[in-house]
Design an enzyme around this catalytic site. Structure first.
Site, PDB file in Angstrom:
ATOM      1  N   THR A   1      48.787  47.243  -0.084  1.00 52.75           N
ATOM      2  CA  THR A   1      48.523  48.352  -1.020  1.00 52.75           C
ATOM      3  C   THR A   1      48.128  49.405  -0.271  1.00 52.75           C
ATOM      4  O   THR A   1      47.522  49.428   0.900  1.00 52.75           O
ATOM      5  CB  THR A   1      47.856  47.699  -2.313  1.00 52.75           C
ATOM      6  OG1 THR A   1      46.289  47.823  -2.027  1.00 52.75           O
ATOM      7  CG2 THR A   1      48.315  46.726  -2.883  1.00 52.75           C
ATOM      8  N   CYS A   2      47.710  50.514  -1.089  1.00 56.74           N
ATOM      9  CA  CYS A   2      46.897  51.765  -0.570  1.00 56.74           C
ATOM     10  C   CYS A   2      45.579  51.494   0.173  1.00 56.74           C
ATOM     11  O   CYS A   2      45.024  52.172   0.748  1.00 56.74           O
ATOM     12  CB  CYS A   2      47.145  52.834  -1.291  1.00 56.74           C
ATOM     13  SG  CYS A   2      46.269  52.525  -2.842  1.00 56.74           S
ATOM     14  N   ASN A   3      45.076  50.249  -0.818  1.00 58.12           N
ATOM     15  CA  ASN A   3      43.639  50.066  -0.465  1.00 58.12           C
ATOM     16  C   ASN A   3      43.488  48.687   0.467  1.00 58.12           C
ATOM     17  O   ASN A   3      42.193  48.525   0.725  1.00 58.12           O
ATOM     18  CB  ASN A   3      42.739  49.975  -1.884  1.00 58.12           C
ATOM     19  CG  ASN A   3      42.658  51.455  -2.292  1.00 58.12           C
ATOM     20  OD1 ASN A   3      42.219  52.435  -1.283  1.00 58.12           O
ATOM     21  ND2 ASN A   3      42.564  51.647  -3.567  1.00 58.12           N
ATOM     22  N   ARG A   4      44.472  48.039   0.616  1.00 58.80           N
ATOM     23  CA  ARG A   4      44.098  46.541   1.094  1.00 58.80           C
ATOM     24  C   ARG A   4      45.428  46.060   1.900  1.00 58.80           C
ATOM     25  O   ARG A   4      46.532  46.317   1.429  1.00 58.80           O
ATOM     26  CB  ARG A   4      43.535  45.615   0.194  1.00 58.80           C
ATOM     27  CG  ARG A   4      44.733  45.309  -0.852  1.00 58.80           C
ATOM     28  CD  ARG A   4      44.170  44.208  -1.968  1.00 58.80           C
ATOM     29  NE  ARG A   4      43.126  44.720  -2.803  1.00 58.80           N
ATOM     30  CZ  ARG A   4      41.776  44.575  -2.832  1.00 58.80           C
ATOM     31  NH1 ARG A   4      41.370  43.956  -1.901  1.00 58.80           N
ATOM     32  NH2 ARG A   4      41.050  45.369  -3.518  1.00 58.80           N
TER      33      ARG A   4
ATOM     34  N   HIS B   1      39.030  35.237  -4.586  1.00 61.49           N
ATOM     35  CA  HIS B   1      39.461  36.603  -4.246  1.00 61.49           C
ATOM     36  C   HIS B   1      40.496  37.285  -4.858  1.00 61.49           C
ATOM     37  O   HIS B   1      40.744  38.259  -5.481  1.00 61.49           O
ATOM     38  CB  HIS B   1      39.264  36.779  -2.782  1.00 61.49           C
ATOM     39  CG  HIS B   1      39.515  38.118  -2.174  1.00 61.49           C
ATOM     40  ND1 HIS B   1      38.593  39.018  -2.455  1.00 61.49           N
ATOM     41  CD2 HIS B   1      40.579  38.715  -1.671  1.00 61.49           C
ATOM     42  CE1 HIS B   1      38.918  40.125  -1.934  1.00 61.49           C
ATOM     43  NE2 HIS B   1      40.163  39.905  -1.482  1.00 61.49           N
TER      44      HIS B   1
ATOM     45  N   GLU C   1      41.939  49.098 -12.734  1.00 58.86           N
ATOM     46  CA  GLU C   1      43.291  49.831 -12.657  1.00 58.86           C
ATOM     47  C   GLU C   1      44.485  48.614 -12.597  1.00 58.86           C
ATOM     48  O   GLU C   1      44.207  47.590 -12.282  1.00 58.86           O
ATOM     49  CB  GLU C   1      43.384  50.610 -11.346  1.00 58.86           C
ATOM     50  CG  GLU C   1      43.245  49.741  -9.925  1.00 58.86           C
ATOM     51  CD  GLU C   1      44.572  49.279  -9.347  1.00 58.86           C
ATOM     52  OE1 GLU C   1      45.662  49.677  -9.874  1.00 58.86           O
ATOM     53  OE2 GLU C   1      44.387  48.874  -8.365  1.00 58.86           O
TER      54      GLU C   1
ATOM     55  N   GLN D   1      47.674  48.730 -11.747  1.00 56.63           N
ATOM     56  CA  GLN D   1      48.789  48.669 -10.681  1.00 56.63           C
ATOM     57  C   GLN D   1      48.736  47.574  -9.910  1.00 56.63           C
ATOM     58  O   GLN D   1      49.728  47.039  -9.533  1.00 56.63           O
ATOM     59  CB  GLN D   1      48.757  49.970  -9.935  1.00 56.63           C
ATOM     60  CG  GLN D   1      49.537  51.316 -10.346  1.00 56.63           C
ATOM     61  CD  GLN D   1      49.374  52.302  -9.281  1.00 56.63           C
ATOM     62  OE1 GLN D   1      48.505  53.041  -9.295  1.00 56.63           O
ATOM     63  NE2 GLN D   1      50.326  52.687  -8.767  1.00 56.63           N
TER      64      GLN D   1
ATOM     65  N   GLN E   1      51.385  44.683  -8.076  1.00 62.74           N
ATOM     66  CA  GLN E   1      51.310  44.532  -6.473  1.00 62.74           C
ATOM     67  C   GLN E   1      51.235  43.275  -6.309  1.00 62.74           C
ATOM     68  O   GLN E   1      51.902  42.892  -5.125  1.00 62.74           O
ATOM     69  CB  GLN E   1      50.320  45.521  -5.730  1.00 62.74           C
ATOM     70  CG  GLN E   1      50.490  46.901  -5.940  1.00 62.74           C
ATOM     71  CD  GLN E   1      49.624  47.846  -5.750  1.00 62.74           C
ATOM     72  OE1 GLN E   1      48.074  47.449  -5.882  1.00 62.74           O
ATOM     73  NE2 GLN E   1      49.586  49.147  -5.654  1.00 62.74           N
TER      74      GLN E   1
ATOM     75  N   ALA F   1      58.821  59.858  -5.301  1.00 63.80           N
ATOM     76  CA  ALA F   1      59.335  59.021  -6.557  1.00 63.80           C
ATOM     77  C   ALA F   1      59.268  57.550  -6.742  1.00 63.80           C
ATOM     78  O   ALA F   1      59.792  57.086  -7.734  1.00 63.80           O
ATOM     79  CB  ALA F   1      60.963  59.408  -6.765  1.00 63.80           C
ATOM     80  N   GLY F   2      58.238  57.136  -5.886  1.00 63.18           N
ATOM     81  CA  GLY F   2      57.839  55.757  -6.119  1.00 63.18           C
ATOM     82  C   GLY F   2      56.718  55.627  -7.255  1.00 63.18           C
ATOM     83  O   GLY F   2      56.509  56.478  -7.952  1.00 63.18           O
TER      84      GLY F   2
END
Length: 430
Positions: A50-53, A96, A111, A113, A117, A187-188
């Site tokens: 993801t954007c963070n992991r 985890h 959050e 999302q 994911q 557009a994702g």
């Protein structure tokens, strides 16, 4: 002692800066072949990216974490410092992942999302043929934990996604979005959520751009009034009219660079231009921060937005952790039964074989018995065997000394012990 354990190695927003994280970000097309390579010896592989992991889950021996970190770096040609990775095994790894799915390991606590994911990670691993029995159980359980967290607690009520945090940051920075023009490049899921949040709460004009024109048109149509799709090739013309740009394409290189942004800023008559980059890898060249009138926030800057409503979310974390602990215990109980199931099955099979053989010999010597009497003898012998096995099987399942009981029963009743490979369905250790 099991030779293979559920294992996780990864980096996230707490251990690694965005510039480093983006080097380990996987697209879906990259995941399929990577998972097939990482699924060595059917030990399983799944990657949550993801954007963070970026996290790799597998079943591995205790000493393999350094090897897994190197393999993850190698898949992307990256050189992230091993010191920036965390490594968890078995109970800690399962816990985890459950916390990740529940949203309490996210930059923005609660959050929603991330649950999707995690589900996507399981789906891709399945498509790659890399999800063995143990990892399948772990990921299905993680998704169940995420659902429970959102239905049994209020963790999601106060939560915002990265996209909606970006919208909140934009609103705060420009003093409200009503009457403003917001350009959403993507557009994702990130772009769609941002555009929807803007439409619901701001009264802004929304422009949606994507390299695939059909996707931009579809998002604009979904948003409805106030949203307009523009061609990706028209970005240079749209930028000067935009007050806010939210970009989240996930492209391999920068989508917006200094030349394009400097030209747009020069035509804004002194009005500031706010850029919010929610993509990993980043869409916007950090060098644009040097341009007068331009403000750039990237995904790490959004962490400050997590403070909004944080008290309400944090109040629910304890309740979510109770769910996580409960589900981790259930998983570990399931795991512990895997070693004994082959022995239990073999024990029952051997006892049933003996019962049927002895019953057949006895009934052969009693040819005059009627069917009802034969059935009663059948039921009685079956009940005797069941009662005789109840206690040893119970000890095998629930006793503190499973290994001792298992060895004793294998010896006393001459039943095989099949062991377990990492798939959780029998076979040898690798």
């Amino acid at each position: 002692m099991k030779s293979h354990l559920v294992t996780c190695v990864g980096i996230n927003h707490l251990t690694s800066p965005v510039g480093e994280r983006e080097t380990l970000a996987f697209s879906r097309d990259e995941l399929l072949p990577a998972l097939q390579r990482l699924n060595s010896g059917n030990r399983g592989a799944a990657i949550v990216s993801t954007c963070n992991r970026t996290e790799l889950y597998t079943t591995a021996a205790r000493h393999e974490t350094d090897t897994l970190i190197a393999a993850l770096n190698a898949e992307k040609g990256a050189s992230v410092d091993p010191a920036h990775f965390y490594a968890y095994q078995h109970r800690d790894a399962v816990q985890h992942l459950f916390r990740v799915a529940a949203g309490i390991e996210s930059m923005v606590v609660g959050e929603s999302q991330v649950l999707g994911q995690v589900r996507d990670a399981m789906s891709v691993a399945t498509d790659a043929g890399a999800l063995n029995g143990v990892l399948s159980r772990v990921f299905h359980s993680a998704i169940a934990v995420g659902k429970r967290a959102r239905t049994e607690t209020n963790i999601g009520r106060h939560a915002v996604s990265i996209s909606s945090a970006a919208v909140a940051l934009a609103r705060k920075h420009v003093g409200g979005l009503e009457g403003k023009t917001v350009l959403v490049i993507s557009a994702g899921s990130a772009g769609k959520l941002a555009a929807r949040s803007i439409a619901e709460n701001s009264g802004a004009r929304i422009l949606v751009a994507n390299r695939t024109a059909e996707r931009a048109v579809a998002v604009a149509a979904e948003i409805g009034e106030g949203a307009e799709a523009i061609a990706f090739s028209n970005l240079a013309r749209a930028l000067p009219d935009s007050d806010v740009v939210i970009s989240g394409t996930g492209a391999d290189g920068y989508v917006l660079g200094p030349d394009l942004i400097a030209a747009a800023a020069a035509h804004r008559n002194g009005n500031g231009l706010l850029l919010i980059d929610v993509a990993v890898p980043r869409d916007i060249d950090p060098a644009v921060r040097e341009i007068a009138g331009v403000t750039l926030f990237d995904i790490d800057d959004l962490e400050t937005m997590a403070e909004a409503g944080m008290n309400g979310r944090l109040a629910e974390v304890g309740r979510v952790e109770s769910i996580v602990d409960e589900e981790v215990a259930a998983f570990v109980d399931w795991w512990e039964t895997l070693d004994v199931l082959p022995v239990i099955s073999a024990l029952r099979e051997r006892a049933e074989t003996i019962r049927r053989d002895e019953l057949a010999r006895t009934l052969k010597r009693l040819p005059d018995l009627d069917d009802e009497s034969r059935q009663r003898i059948e039921s009685m012998t079956a009940a005797i065997v069941k009662k005789m096995l109840d206690r040893p099987i119970s000890r095998l399942k629930d006793g503190a000394d499973k290994a001792l009981y298992m060895e004793a029963l294998q010896d006393l009743f001459d039943v095989p012990g099949k062991g377990r490979g990492p798939s959780g369905s029998g076979g040898s250790h690798h």
